[in-house]
Design an enzyme around this catalytic site. Sequence first.
Site, PDB file in Angstrom:
ATOM      1  N   THR A 109       0.835  -1.207   0.000  1.00 40.98           N
ATOM      2  CA  THR A 109       0.000   0.000   0.000  1.00 40.98           C
ATOM      3  C   THR A 109       0.869   1.255   0.000  1.00 40.98           C
ATOM      4  O   THR A 109       0.619   2.203  -0.753  1.00 40.98           O
ATOM      5  CB  THR A 109      -0.942   0.000   1.213  1.00 40.98           C
ATOM      6  OG1 THR A 109      -1.851  -1.110   1.100  1.00 40.98           O
ATOM      7  CG2 THR A 109      -1.749   1.291   1.276  1.00 40.98           C
TER       8      THR A 109
ATOM      9  N   SER B 161       4.625  -7.310  -1.720  1.00 42.51           N
ATOM     10  CA  SER B 161       4.389  -7.319  -0.276  1.00 42.51           C
ATOM     11  C   SER B 161       4.928  -8.599   0.328  1.00 42.51           C
ATOM     12  O   SER B 161       4.796  -9.685  -0.266  1.00 42.51           O
ATOM     13  CB  SER B 161       2.876  -7.209  -0.001  1.00 42.51           C
ATOM     14  OG  SER B 161       2.607  -7.248   1.381  1.00 42.51           O
ATOM     15  N   ALA B 162       5.510  -8.505   1.524  1.00 46.53           N
ATOM     16  CA  ALA B 162       6.132  -9.662   2.162  1.00 46.53           C
ATOM     17  C   ALA B 162       5.123 -10.727   2.558  1.00 46.53           C
ATOM     18  O   ALA B 162       5.347 -11.922   2.363  1.00 46.53           O
ATOM     19  CB  ALA B 162       6.918  -9.211   3.389  1.00 46.53           C
ATOM     20  N   HIS B 163       4.002 -10.325   3.123  1.00 44.94           N
ATOM     21  CA  HIS B 163       3.102 -11.324   3.712  1.00 44.94           C
ATOM     22  C   HIS B 163       2.346 -12.144   2.673  1.00 44.94           C
ATOM     23  O   HIS B 163       1.746 -13.161   3.002  1.00 44.94           O
ATOM     24  CB  HIS B 163       2.127 -10.672   4.706  1.00 44.94           C
ATOM     25  CG  HIS B 163       1.011  -9.896   4.095  1.00 44.94           C
ATOM     26  ND1 HIS B 163      -0.258 -10.407   3.987  1.00 44.94           N
ATOM     27  CD2 HIS B 163       0.960  -8.641   3.596  1.00 44.94           C
ATOM     28  CE1 HIS B 163      -1.058  -9.495   3.436  1.00 44.94           C
ATOM     29  NE2 HIS B 163      -0.330  -8.423   3.186  1.00 44.94           N
TER      30      HIS B 163
ATOM     31  N   THR C 249      14.329   4.919   9.766  1.00 41.78           N
ATOM     32  CA  THR C 249      15.144   3.734  10.008  1.00 41.78           C
ATOM     33  C   THR C 249      14.391   2.490   9.541  1.00 41.78           C
ATOM     34  O   THR C 249      13.228   2.288   9.875  1.00 41.78           O
ATOM     35  CB  THR C 249      15.474   3.606  11.509  1.00 41.78           C
ATOM     36  OG1 THR C 249      16.189   4.781  11.928  1.00 41.78           O
ATOM     37  CG2 THR C 249      16.318   2.371  11.774  1.00 41.78           C
TER      38      THR C 249
ATOM     39  N   CYS D 122     -10.415  -6.329   3.475  1.00 44.05           N
ATOM     40  CA  CYS D 122     -10.410  -4.870   3.643  1.00 44.05           C
ATOM     41  C   CYS D 122     -10.284  -4.538   5.119  1.00 44.05           C
ATOM     42  O   CYS D 122     -10.524  -5.376   5.985  1.00 44.05           O
ATOM     43  CB  CYS D 122     -11.670  -4.227   3.048  1.00 44.05           C
ATOM     44  SG  CYS D 122     -13.207  -4.690   3.873  1.00 44.05           S
TER      45      CYS D 122
END
Length: 348
Positions: free
Chosen positions: A72, A164-166, A202, A291
């Site tokens: 996002t 996206s990682a997930h 960071t 959502c």
Amino acid sequence: MTRRVYLDWNATAPLRPEARAAMIAAMDAVGNPSSVHAEGRAAKGILERARGQVAAALGAASADIVFTSGATEAAALACGGRGLACAEVEHDAVRSWCDQTLAVDGAGRIAVPDPACAAVQLANSETGIVQDLPDALAVTDATQAFGKQPFAFDWSGAQAALVSAHKVGGPKGVGALALRQGTEIEAQIRGGGQEMGRRSGTENLIGIAGFGAAAEAAARELANGVWDRVANLRNILEEALASAELETIFVGKESHRLPNTSLIVAPGWKGETQVMAMDLAGFAVSAGSACSSGKVRESNVLRAMGYTPEQAGQALRISLGPDTTQDDVTRFAETWIAQRRRQRARAA
């Protein structure tokens, strides 16, 4: 007690053991990746190793990868203030930034008159329909396709890609923007100039380490044909549902789809009711994209493809993963068919 069956991989994939191990190891890194002392350099090494892992899985150069808090944020970074065009079938994270609407046909295919000013998803999260990306495309959302089908940013022709990682078994809250060298974008988060000045702050070292490990594992699975097995299971599932002759509509069945995704429409049976019934029976599925509200809503994707409002509210998405077994899909089909027959008997 019968074990629950998770069939909502497009919403999020279970955390991979490789990602968990990498995250635990990264927790012991004391330094800030921007510091020049030994501890900082050690943290920087973890960061850059993960950057290389994500780049390799995405078919990009390490210098192309900008880490973000998720797809996002990557969409905001890639699309914000550019006046792009996109279709109604795009995920809200992209669609909310677009100023013009592209046409979609009944098969979910997107017409792109000016690729340089357009954002086009590689694969739809609800239907699984895969797009043929035009050359010189401004932005592609590769979030759902990443790790499930071959894709290389280098040869895609896109100027930017979101991941996206997930979605590949990494942690939630981490993503990346692949940005072709020379492409100008405006930073959304300003400050210390981290991530080559594209995204200050960071870096989330623990999450990024998990992302890198997950991306590497996902690429290995793809190369080893794991998703071909998943596609076979999806076909077994759809054949079982079709054989029950319950007026089921299989959205995008004749189109090129992701190997794991099946979106069905059951006339007269609300998607929300289907989700609850299957949840109580021990199956995790969804009525479309997840959502933030957690509520089931009419699918704008199906509406854009020409389905009626009623049909758009009667959809159920089943998305499989590498851990899914034939017993899982067989049990799901048997349970769904039984529930559907009961629903039809009550409505008669």
